[in-house]
Design a protein around this motif. Structure first.
Motif, PDB file in Angstrom:
ATOM      1  N   GLU A   8       3.048  11.984  -9.970  1.00 48.54           N
ATOM      2  CA  GLU A   8       2.635  11.122 -11.071  1.00 48.54           C
ATOM      3  C   GLU A   8       2.805  11.895 -12.376  1.00 48.54           C
ATOM      4  O   GLU A   8       2.654  13.112 -12.401  1.00 48.54           O
ATOM      5  N   ASP A  60      -1.754   4.541  -8.792  1.00 47.34           N
ATOM      6  CA  ASP A  60      -2.623   4.013  -7.736  1.00 47.34           C
ATOM      7  C   ASP A  60      -3.571   2.957  -8.272  1.00 47.34           C
ATOM      8  O   ASP A  60      -4.765   2.942  -7.985  1.00 47.34           O
ATOM      9  N   ARG A  98       4.467   3.159  -4.933  1.00 42.45           N
ATOM     10  CA  ARG A  98       3.900   4.009  -5.978  1.00 42.45           C
ATOM     11  C   ARG A  98       4.052   3.405  -7.368  1.00 42.45           C
ATOM     12  O   ARG A  98       3.503   3.915  -8.339  1.00 42.45           O
ATOM     13  N   GLN A 125       0.804  -1.217   0.000  1.00 45.47           N
ATOM     14  CA  GLN A 125       0.000   0.000   0.000  1.00 45.47           C
ATOM     15  C   GLN A 125       0.841   1.273   0.000  1.00 45.47           C
ATOM     16  O   GLN A 125       0.356   2.330  -0.397  1.00 45.47           O
TER      17      GLN A 125
END
Length: 194
Positions: A146, A41, A20, A17
């Motif tokens: 991102e 994600d 990335r 979790q």
């Protein structure tokens, strides 16, 4: 240094979790081996023995073709920040077709009901082995953000353009194997019928 586990432990779930990026590896009996990075994600832990990731439209669809042909799939996570660790999940995977009942259920239960533009399928991995190793050779990297490129590309294509692109680029693998992406009929699991 490697340790093996029959299922995901709570520490493995916590590690996953925090990541990335992860990598997928698949192959058929012959032809090219595929290795792909995934981010944005996309991954969810479904339970101690399964994970799923929302797969977005890309230049190829090798994983889906390999899963139809062989089913073997490995996911790898590396600690690029903090203590070193590599975590691999080995097992059998399947592509859950967009629009199927299982896809709709997974999207609602594990992805907040949000389907990003460009969503192509959900890949589910049923885990038969979890392995950790030291990761001492993995360099440290600092996450900044991102990349917006894939999202902007999908927005520019729009739904019709994405459908046209998938029909042109995602129906067959690099080695000519079918991906099952556009099969007209699917059984309840979202897998193409025989």
């Amino acid at each position: 240094m490697a340790k093996q586990f029959p299922q995901l432990e709570p520490a493995h779930r916590e590690f996953i979790q925090r990541q990335r990026v992860f990598f997928t590896a698949s192959a058929a009996a012959t032809g090219h081996v595929n290795l792909s990075p995934k981010g944005l994600d996309a991954l969810r832990v479904l339970g101690e023995k399964s994970v799923a990731y929302l797969d977005l439209t890309g230049s190829g669809n090798e994983t889906a073709a390999h899963l139809l042909a062989d089913g073997r799939l490995t996911l790898m996570f590396c600690a690029f920040e903090g203590p070193p660790l590599i975590l691999r999940l080995y097992g059998r995977g399947r592509a859950v077709r967009r629009g199927s009942a299982e896809y709709t259920r997974l999207l609602a239960s594990d992805f907040g009901g949000v389907e990003p533009l460009g969503a192509r399928q959900i890949i589910v991995l049923d885990i038969d082995l979890v392995q950790t190793s030291c990761g001492y050779g993995v360099p440290l990297f600092e996450y900044t953000s991102e990349r917006p490129t894939l999202t902007k590309w999908a927005e520019a294509k729009g739904p019709e353009g994405l459908d046209t692109y998938r029909r042109k680029k995602n129906v067959r693998s690099l080695d000519g194997l079918p991906t099952g992406l556009l099969d007209e009929e699917a059984d309840g699991s979202g897998s193409p019928t025989a």
